[in-house]
Design an enzyme around this catalytic site. Sequence first.
Site, PDB file in Angstrom:
ATOM      1  N   HIS A 150      26.860 -36.024 120.332  1.00 57.74           N
ATOM      2  CA  HIS A 150      27.358 -36.250 118.967  1.00 57.74           C
ATOM      3  C   HIS A 150      28.791 -36.805 119.010  1.00 57.74           C
ATOM      4  O   HIS A 150      29.750 -36.098 118.678  1.00 57.74           O
ATOM      5  CB  HIS A 150      27.311 -34.900 118.235  1.00 57.74           C
ATOM      6  CG  HIS A 150      27.371 -34.980 116.754  1.00 57.74           C
ATOM      7  ND1 HIS A 150      28.369 -35.632 116.079  1.00 57.74           N
ATOM      8  CD2 HIS A 150      26.542 -34.486 115.810  1.00 57.74           C
ATOM      9  CE1 HIS A 150      28.158 -35.510 114.778  1.00 57.74           C
ATOM     10  NE2 HIS A 150      27.052 -34.826 114.595  1.00 57.74           N
ATOM     11  N   GLU A 264      25.782 -41.630 117.758  1.00 55.24           N
ATOM     12  CA  GLU A 264      25.277 -40.514 118.554  1.00 55.24           C
ATOM     13  C   GLU A 264      24.016 -40.930 119.301  1.00 55.24           C
ATOM     14  O   GLU A 264      22.974 -41.160 118.688  1.00 55.24           O
ATOM     15  CB  GLU A 264      24.973 -39.341 117.612  1.00 55.24           C
ATOM     16  CG  GLU A 264      26.127 -39.033 116.652  1.00 55.24           C
ATOM     17  CD  GLU A 264      25.688 -38.238 115.416  1.00 55.24           C
ATOM     18  OE1 GLU A 264      24.672 -37.533 115.472  1.00 55.24           O
ATOM     19  OE2 GLU A 264      26.365 -38.339 114.380  1.00 55.24           O
TER      20      GLU A 264
HETATM   21  C1  BG6 Z   1      24.860 -35.695 112.196  1.00 54.68           C
HETATM   22  C2  BG6 Z   1      23.723 -35.543 111.223  1.00 54.68           C
HETATM   23  O1  BG6 Z   1      24.354 -35.905 113.481  1.00 54.68           O
HETATM   24  O2  BG6 Z   1      25.640 -34.517 112.214  1.00 54.68           O
HETATM   25  C3  BG6 Z   1      24.244 -35.189 109.853  1.00 54.68           C
HETATM   26  O3  BG6 Z   1      22.978 -36.756 111.182  1.00 54.68           O
HETATM   27  C4  BG6 Z   1      25.135 -33.960 109.931  1.00 54.68           C
HETATM   28  O4  BG6 Z   1      23.166 -34.970 108.965  1.00 54.68           O
HETATM   29  C5  BG6 Z   1      26.228 -34.224 110.961  1.00 54.68           C
HETATM   30  O5  BG6 Z   1      25.693 -33.698 108.670  1.00 54.68           O
HETATM   31  C6  BG6 Z   1      27.237 -33.097 111.149  1.00 54.68           C
HETATM   32  O6  BG6 Z   1      26.601 -31.897 111.397  1.00 54.68           O
HETATM   33  P1  BG6 Z   1      27.469 -30.588 111.575  1.00 54.68           P
HETATM   34  O7  BG6 Z   1      26.487 -29.480 111.726  1.00 54.68           O
HETATM   35  O8  BG6 Z   1      28.308 -30.785 112.806  1.00 54.68           O
HETATM   36  O9  BG6 Z   1      28.325 -30.475 110.338  1.00 54.68           O
END
Ligand code: BG6
Length: 315
Positions: A150, A264
């Site tokens: 991510h 990502e």
């Molecule tokens: C992304 C998703 O990978 O991560 C989104 O596609 C999500 O939908 C984002 O909101 C952040 O997620 P988190 O749990 O780290 O707030």
Amino acid sequence: MSDSKQVEIVELKHKTGKSSVSVSLFGATITSWKIFNTDMLWLSKKASLDGSRPIRGGIPIVFPQFGPGKLRQHGFARVSMWEHDSTTHDLQSGDCTAVFILKSNDTTRADWPHDFELQYQVQLGMTNLVTQLTCKNTGEAAFDFTALLHSYFPVSSIDEATIRGLYGLNYIDTIDENKVKTERDTLLTFKGEVDRIYKREVVTGADGRVRGNEVVFIGDGGNCDVGVKSVNFTDIVVWNPWAKKAEAMPDMEEDGWKHFVCVEAGSVSHPVKLGPGESWSAGQNLTLRILREAGEELARTSTGPRLDPLKPSGQ
Ligand code: BG6
């Protein structure tokens, strides 16, 4: 950024002194990657580094579930304590590699009843960073999972941010009823919330690996791009929450959403299946790409880094 009880961070420095990377044992999250002292990843000033919540920024690891579902959002790997297994240095190139491990334990089994070993390899080059995730099924039954790196990339302003390399790919638009659409822009720009799962064209070679559309470039109107080359991941998720959703995030700094895009590399649209004893690996190579004008300027300065100027964006 709260650092009251900061979880241990492993730091790697390139032998040339030109680049560095920091990895928190909490989630094996990369919290910083710098080249020539410039941040190549975005980390919220309000990110918690004390293990109390997933780290907002850098490169958290999503496993064994992408997004919401039966398990907690984005799975448990990003909120688990990993072991630092080893650090090695290549004396010739100056590159360094650290390996981190997460094995199934009572806590992971309480969430997900499977035996596995995850290995995360982080290799720092002078102008690139290679990260590779390997999952081995160490149990006696098959399981499936989704996984993703991510990555949060900094941009000077979201209005200037561009992504190239997605043209022609089908994507699931998760903010438009999960409709499947086809990307028709050569240069993706941001005018509002974006949350999309782009499916990389899957062409399986004789070795069973995914090919095609391997690199996307993130630019911010400046003189450098970052290339994301994924290896063996089937999808690329592109995300920016925009103002309203960002406001609801306690660990998002004020106006933080204006200063990053998430690109990502992951395998999320189809779960990966692993039988007993089987392994799966996928990774990404992030590379700093200096555009022509900057490269020429650097070439004129004898003390500057020696990098070959490449073609400008769009060519
Ligand atoms: C992304 C998703 O990978 O991560 C989104 O596609 C999500 O939908 C984002 O909101 C952040 O997620 P988190 O749990 O780290 O707030």
